[in-house]
Design an enzyme around this catalytic site. Sequence first.
Site, PDB file in Angstrom:
ATOM      1  N   ASP A 120     -53.309  52.494  20.159  1.00  0.00           N
ATOM      2  CA  ASP A 120     -53.243  53.093  18.820  1.00  0.00           C
ATOM      3  C   ASP A 120     -53.261  54.611  19.013  1.00  0.00           C
ATOM      4  O   ASP A 120     -54.320  55.190  19.252  1.00  0.00           O
ATOM      5  CB  ASP A 120     -54.431  52.619  17.981  1.00  0.00           C
ATOM      6  CG  ASP A 120     -54.353  53.076  16.531  1.00  0.00           C
ATOM      7  OD1 ASP A 120     -53.344  53.691  16.159  1.00  0.00           O
ATOM      8  OD2 ASP A 120     -55.312  52.815  15.781  1.00  0.00           O
ATOM      9  N   ASP A 169     -36.306  29.526   5.059  1.00  0.00           N
ATOM     10  CA  ASP A 169     -36.590  28.676   6.218  1.00  0.00           C
ATOM     11  C   ASP A 169     -36.641  29.469   7.523  1.00  0.00           C
ATOM     12  O   ASP A 169     -36.495  28.915   8.606  1.00  0.00           O
ATOM     13  CB  ASP A 169     -35.560  27.549   6.330  1.00  0.00           C
ATOM     14  CG  ASP A 169     -34.136  28.071   6.447  1.00  0.00           C
ATOM     15  OD1 ASP A 169     -33.937  29.297   6.283  1.00  0.00           O
ATOM     16  OD2 ASP A 169     -33.225  27.261   6.702  1.00  0.00           O
ATOM     17  N   GLU A 206     -54.856  61.215  17.367  1.00  0.00           N
ATOM     18  CA  GLU A 206     -55.642  59.997  17.654  1.00  0.00           C
ATOM     19  C   GLU A 206     -55.511  59.593  19.111  1.00  0.00           C
ATOM     20  O   GLU A 206     -54.409  59.480  19.643  1.00  0.00           O
ATOM     21  CB  GLU A 206     -55.157  58.852  16.764  1.00  0.00           C
ATOM     22  CG  GLU A 206     -55.875  57.530  16.988  1.00  0.00           C
ATOM     23  CD  GLU A 206     -55.354  56.436  16.084  1.00  0.00           C
ATOM     24  OE1 GLU A 206     -56.063  55.430  15.916  1.00  0.00           O
ATOM     25  OE2 GLU A 206     -54.227  56.579  15.571  1.00  0.00           O
ATOM     26  N   HIS A 250     -50.846  55.697   5.262  1.00  0.00           N
ATOM     27  CA  HIS A 250     -50.207  54.509   5.810  1.00  0.00           C
ATOM     28  C   HIS A 250     -48.736  54.460   5.400  1.00  0.00           C
ATOM     29  O   HIS A 250     -48.227  53.414   4.989  1.00  0.00           O
ATOM     30  CB  HIS A 250     -50.943  53.242   5.375  1.00  0.00           C
ATOM     31  CG  HIS A 250     -52.271  53.075   6.037  1.00  0.00           C
ATOM     32  ND1 HIS A 250     -53.257  52.257   5.546  1.00  0.00           N
ATOM     33  CD2 HIS A 250     -52.791  53.640   7.157  1.00  0.00           C
ATOM     34  CE1 HIS A 250     -54.330  52.322   6.329  1.00  0.00           C
ATOM     35  NE2 HIS A 250     -54.061  53.151   7.315  1.00  0.00           N
ATOM     36  N   ARG A 271     -52.706  64.431  12.088  1.00  0.00           N
ATOM     37  CA  ARG A 271     -53.702  63.525  12.654  1.00  0.00           C
ATOM     38  C   ARG A 271     -53.476  63.484  14.160  1.00  0.00           C
ATOM     39  O   ARG A 271     -52.334  63.468  14.618  1.00  0.00           O
ATOM     40  CB  ARG A 271     -53.597  62.130  12.054  1.00  0.00           C
ATOM     41  CG  ARG A 271     -54.653  61.151  12.565  1.00  0.00           C
ATOM     42  CD  ARG A 271     -54.786  59.900  11.692  1.00  0.00           C
ATOM     43  NE  ARG A 271     -53.611  59.059  11.660  1.00  0.00           N
ATOM     44  CZ  ARG A 271     -52.800  58.946  10.611  1.00  0.00           C
ATOM     45  NH1 ARG A 271     -53.004  59.677   9.508  1.00  0.00           N
ATOM     46  NH2 ARG A 271     -51.741  58.140  10.640  1.00  0.00           N
ATOM     47  N   HIS A 293     -62.283  53.658  14.910  1.00  0.00           N
ATOM     48  CA  HIS A 293     -62.548  52.233  14.712  1.00  0.00           C
ATOM     49  C   HIS A 293     -62.469  51.547  16.064  1.00  0.00           C
ATOM     50  O   HIS A 293     -61.887  52.063  17.020  1.00  0.00           O
ATOM     51  CB  HIS A 293     -61.547  51.622  13.733  1.00  0.00           C
ATOM     52  CG  HIS A 293     -60.099  51.878  14.093  1.00  0.00           C
ATOM     53  ND1 HIS A 293     -59.436  51.174  15.085  1.00  0.00           N
ATOM     54  CD2 HIS A 293     -59.195  52.759  13.604  1.00  0.00           C
ATOM     55  CE1 HIS A 293     -58.193  51.614  15.187  1.00  0.00           C
ATOM     56  NE2 HIS A 293     -58.023  52.585  14.303  1.00  0.00           N
ATOM     57  N   HIS A 346     -57.562  47.238  14.331  1.00  0.00           N
ATOM     58  CA  HIS A 346     -58.896  47.471  13.776  1.00  0.00           C
ATOM     59  C   HIS A 346     -59.746  46.306  14.259  1.00  0.00           C
ATOM     60  O   HIS A 346     -59.879  45.285  13.590  1.00  0.00           O
ATOM     61  CB  HIS A 346     -58.862  47.553  12.248  1.00  0.00           C
ATOM     62  CG  HIS A 346     -58.040  48.710  11.750  1.00  0.00           C
ATOM     63  ND1 HIS A 346     -57.091  48.588  10.765  1.00  0.00           N
ATOM     64  CD2 HIS A 346     -58.013  50.012  12.126  1.00  0.00           C
ATOM     65  CE1 HIS A 346     -56.523  49.759  10.549  1.00  0.00           C
ATOM     66  NE2 HIS A 346     -57.060  50.636  11.362  1.00  0.00           N
ATOM     67  N   HIS A 358     -60.551  59.718   5.449  1.00  0.00           N
ATOM     68  CA  HIS A 358     -60.756  58.479   6.204  1.00  0.00           C
ATOM     69  C   HIS A 358     -61.797  58.693   7.301  1.00  0.00           C
ATOM     70  O   HIS A 358     -62.287  59.812   7.517  1.00  0.00           O
ATOM     71  CB  HIS A 358     -59.429  57.987   6.803  1.00  0.00           C
ATOM     72  CG  HIS A 358     -58.764  58.941   7.747  1.00  0.00           C
ATOM     73  ND1 HIS A 358     -59.177  59.142   9.049  1.00  0.00           N
ATOM     74  CD2 HIS A 358     -57.687  59.750   7.580  1.00  0.00           C
ATOM     75  CE1 HIS A 358     -58.389  60.011   9.640  1.00  0.00           C
ATOM     76  NE2 HIS A 358     -57.473  60.414   8.771  1.00  0.00           N
ATOM     77  N   ASP A 389     -47.772  57.583  14.191  1.00  0.00           N
ATOM     78  CA  ASP A 389     -48.921  56.723  14.499  1.00  0.00           C
ATOM     79  C   ASP A 389     -48.336  55.391  14.940  1.00  0.00           C
ATOM     80  O   ASP A 389     -47.840  54.621  14.112  1.00  0.00           O
ATOM     81  CB  ASP A 389     -49.803  56.568  13.260  1.00  0.00           C
ATOM     82  CG  ASP A 389     -51.095  55.802  13.530  1.00  0.00           C
ATOM     83  OD1 ASP A 389     -51.152  55.059  14.525  1.00  0.00           O
ATOM     84  OD2 ASP A 389     -52.043  55.944  12.732  1.00  0.00           O
ATOM     85  N   GLU A 447     -59.762  59.784  15.694  1.00  0.00           N
ATOM     86  CA  GLU A 447     -58.564  60.179  14.955  1.00  0.00           C
ATOM     87  C   GLU A 447     -58.851  61.068  13.750  1.00  0.00           C
ATOM     88  O   GLU A 447     -58.567  60.694  12.616  1.00  0.00           O
ATOM     89  CB  GLU A 447     -57.794  58.940  14.506  1.00  0.00           C
ATOM     90  CG  GLU A 447     -58.640  57.894  13.774  1.00  0.00           C
ATOM     91  CD  GLU A 447     -57.821  56.687  13.360  1.00  0.00           C
ATOM     92  OE1 GLU A 447     -56.831  56.868  12.623  1.00  0.00           O
ATOM     93  OE2 GLU A 447     -58.190  55.564  13.767  1.00  0.00           O
TER      94      GLU A 447
END
Length: 440
Positions: free
Chosen positions: A272, A41, A409, A244, A407, A355, A362, A351, A261, A385
């Site tokens: 991002d 709940d 970005e 991810h 990476r 985006h 995204h 990848h 990230d 990125e």
Amino acid sequence: MTLSTQDAREHSRRRKELMRRIGGDAVAIIPASHEVVRARDTHYRFRQNSDFQYLTGFPEPEAIAVLVPGRKGGEFVLFVRPRDKDSEIWHGRRAGPEGAVAQYGADQAFNLDQLDTELPKLLMGREAVHYTLGEFPELDPKITGIVRYLREVSRRGAAAPTTFVALETTLHEMRLIKSRAEIALLKKAAAVSARAHCKAMQMARPGVNEWQVMAEIQCEFERENMQPGYGSIVGGGDNACILHYTENNQPLRDGDLLLIDAGGELQGYTADITRTFPVNGRFNGAQKAVYEVVLAANKAAIKTLKVGASVGKPHETAVRILTQGLVDLGLLKGKVDALIEQQQYRQFYMHGTGHWLGMDVHDVGRYKLGGKYRKFEAGMVMTVEPGLYIAPGTPGVDESYWGIGIRIEDDVLVTAAGPEVLTGGVPKDVAAIESLIAAA
């Protein structure tokens, strides 16, 4: 909560533009999000549906907005939860129909239980219903049932809708081009997120846990009344090779890199950002060599975000630089053109390079029109990125490169004057990163 005058004008402008685009013989139906059960709940923190938020600014769940161009009784109609004293004591205030008009600019508002009686009146005489079937499956039968009923009635002389049109074909193209108000929110979200990344760089060190770094980042968001725009990725060492990775529960080790990230969301608009840096404050030889390749790809790809250029150009540019770098490092062998043609780079870069960014991390909007990449227009915002990920045990790769995941970005606004990097507040050059960490 009440919309500010500026926000009210912005939402009104968007509604008028959408109604202009769908035409005077149509009607648009836009549902709000529902609360999502977390456990039994209890519920997850409510986040409004982006399309509904974009057009109304109304913050409550379950509501339904109906836009009826040219309607004499008012073009903007809201169906909302009724005021309820007991519910408001337990769960918070509700606007009710009166508040929907007084505080959120609806021309007319009804309780949700009046939908069955009032929606047919709004659809009667309209030719097309702009609504995304399948996104809210519990609402689909009600709307299609009303349309079927009106079509039966129309045999006796009254006009009824003959066509369903996917709302996103129009609305998402609107959302792709950001207004001044949207750009201002994105810039602030980027600035706060950049500050959070800087703090993370300075507090991360050997022995600190990934979740502690994540907590530092999210604390900075909360200080500005923001929340994470998506699940933060805080991956040390080998974990950075999982694109991810969200477990964020391992201790940081001396000699490893840390990939973060993370981006904060402000009033529905998210940043991002990804940065990769050494846990101990100094890149070793192999780490620096790979990092410089990714950084070169990041900087070159950003330069391609120009009005009139192909949306596919950033990825094409990044792939060429990354592939050449992989050859120079001895991780790939062969001619660059052939390796790109054969997509050999994908074992290390699997990848895309960017985006759309906006209300969704995204964000919406088509990348291709008529089967070909569209052209950049002023007001578009895209991430850039590039990355390289060398998993432990990769055959044919020197062990000094194993477990390096990098990476970089940035968020970039396309303007008539050229690309504008919104995330420049967090360093990405090797010397600047090492200097920031050393200053902690």
